[in-house]
Design a protein around this motif. Structure first.
Motif, PDB file in Angstrom:
ATOM      1  N   LEU A   1      60.055  64.291  71.109  1.00 59.41           N
ATOM      2  CA  LEU A   1      58.751  64.583  71.706  1.00 59.41           C
ATOM      3  C   LEU A   1      58.827  64.276  73.194  1.00 59.41           C
ATOM      4  O   LEU A   1      58.868  63.117  73.604  1.00 59.41           O
TER       5      LEU A   1
ATOM      6  N   SER B   1      47.310  62.230  64.816  1.00 62.26           N
ATOM      7  CA  SER B   1      48.211  62.439  65.952  1.00 62.26           C
ATOM      8  C   SER B   1      48.213  61.310  66.981  1.00 62.26           C
ATOM      9  O   SER B   1      49.256  61.019  67.569  1.00 62.26           O
TER      10      SER B   1
ATOM     11  N   LEU C   1      50.704  58.265  66.542  1.00 64.55           N
ATOM     12  CA  LEU C   1      52.054  58.741  66.842  1.00 64.55           C
ATOM     13  C   LEU C   1      52.230  58.903  68.349  1.00 64.55           C
ATOM     14  O   LEU C   1      53.248  58.494  68.926  1.00 64.55           O
ATOM     15  N   PHE C   2      51.236  59.475  68.990  1.00 62.90           N
ATOM     16  CA  PHE C   2      51.269  59.700  70.429  1.00 62.90           C
ATOM     17  C   PHE C   2      51.415  58.381  71.187  1.00 62.90           C
ATOM     18  O   PHE C   2      52.227  58.240  72.100  1.00 62.90           O
TER      19      PHE C   2
ATOM     20  N   CYS D   1      57.187  65.206  61.077  1.00 66.86           N
ATOM     21  CA  CYS D   1      56.602  66.246  61.915  1.00 66.86           C
ATOM     22  C   CYS D   1      55.748  67.188  61.075  1.00 66.86           C
ATOM     23  O   CYS D   1      54.654  67.583  61.481  1.00 66.86           O
TER      24      CYS D   1
ATOM     25  N   GLN E   1      52.456  65.416  60.104  1.00 70.59           N
ATOM     26  CA  GLN E   1      51.553  65.337  61.254  1.00 70.59           C
ATOM     27  C   GLN E   1      50.899  66.692  61.547  1.00 70.59           C
ATOM     28  O   GLN E   1      49.700  66.770  61.819  1.00 70.59           O
TER      29      GLN E   1
ATOM     30  N   THR F   1      52.898  65.606  70.624  1.00 67.86           N
ATOM     31  CA  THR F   1      52.979  65.540  69.174  1.00 67.86           C
ATOM     32  C   THR F   1      53.619  66.822  68.647  1.00 67.86           C
ATOM     33  O   THR F   1      53.999  67.701  69.417  1.00 67.86           O
TER      34      THR F   1
END
Length: 311
Positions: A21, A68, A71-72, A88, A91, A169
């Motif tokens: 990412l 999201s 994770l971000f 992935c 998400q 993301t």
């Protein structure tokens, strides 16, 4: 930089097992500022929507952002900004499902405003549990089914080239660009889905307000017009923010395709998270603090807390 030290997976002999990412890796100062800003907004979302979840549909906003934003934020702190192939997919499924569901629910809320303003005497009959419970459940089911279809088609594609996602993301358009196969079926499927879950609800909202606004303007008293408009002003504000940022994001993506400017890419990434963070953060303020039931619930919570502290 940290990105350059990561294996790009550019050989055709091996399949991609994880994605990188990219985010704002090339802008460390901006990255730190954005981390603090998004962290603050996410905490406000959890606090604001968590307090009113029993009297509002805030569960959707919490799920949407939680698909999201954690994770971000974690990728800002990690030296290796990677996510597994299956992670992935999960998400993308959650964010896609929540986004589609919110679009449908916003259109149903426009109908609620229409009935309240244009047919107030029939409102208790029309907007009964026999209607809004199946509609709410149907919105969640439709969003989930659509997400399963889109993500299944995406995850079946072979990924054997670059594994760097130029986003914060696993945004589905950014992921599809990395596939080393024809994605025409995916594009057609997404066009159909966007028509159903974006354009049709937006058209429904527009038609609803075509009837609502003239009805409000025909109310003789200024107080009556103000009261009628305040009924739907919260919904209209959220619609403008939600759809406005989505349209602006895709306009930026088109501009990037033609110009290829790095600044356009950075702006597009930042704006793309706007509708996923700012709108849920504002919802408790826009909707619930205008609602007498929510104000009473918050007052009771604070009173009980004060009483327990005194004891």
């Amino acid at each position: 930089s940290s990105v350059e030290n990561i294996n790009m997976g550019k050989t055709n002999q091996s399949s991609v097992t994880e994605f990188v990412l990219l985010g704002l890796s090339g802008y460390p100062e901006l990255e730190a500022i954005y981390f603090l800003l998004v962290l603050f907004m996410y905490l406000v979302i959890l606090l604001g929507n968590g307090v009113i979840i029993i009297v509002n549909l805030s569960f959707l906003d919490i799920c949407y952002t939680s698909s999201s934003i954690p994770l971000f934020l974690s990728r800002f702190l990690a030296s290796k900004k990677t996510i597994s192939f299956s992670g992935c997919g999960v998400q993308m499924f959650l964010s896609f499902a929540m986004g589609a569901t919110e679009c449908v629910l916003l259109s149903m809320m426009a109908f609620d405003c229409y009935v309240a303003i244009c047919n107030p005497l029939r409102y208790p009959v029309i907007m009964s549990k026999n209607l809004y419970v199946p509609v709410a459940a149907g919105s969640w089911i439709a969003g989930g089914v659509n997400s399963v279809l889109q993500i299944s088609l995406a995850m079946q594609l072979p990924f054997c080239g670059d594994n760097v996602i130029n986003h914060f993301t696993c945004e589905i358009l950014s992921v599809l660009k990395l596939a080393c196969a024809d994605i025409s079926i995916n594009v057609i499927s997404m066009v159909v889905a966007n028509t159903i879950f974006l354009l049709v609800p937006l058209l429904f909202i527009f038609v609803s307000y075509v009837f609502i606004l003239p009805t409000i303007l025909r109310i003789p008293s200024a107080e009556g017009r103000h009261k009628a408009f305040s009924t739907c002003s919260a919904h209209l504000t959220v619609v403008i923010i939600f759809y406005g940022t989505i349209l602006f994001t895709y306009a930026k993506l088109k501009a990037k395709d033609f110009s290829g400017a790095d600044k356009v890419q950075v702006t597009g990434k930042i704006i793309s998270l706007f509708y996923g963070v700012v709108t849920p953060m504002l919802n408790p303020l826009i909707y619930s603090l205008r609602n007498k039931d929510v104000k009473a619930a918050l007052k009771n919570v604070l009173c009980r807390k004060c009483s327990s502290e005194e004891m």
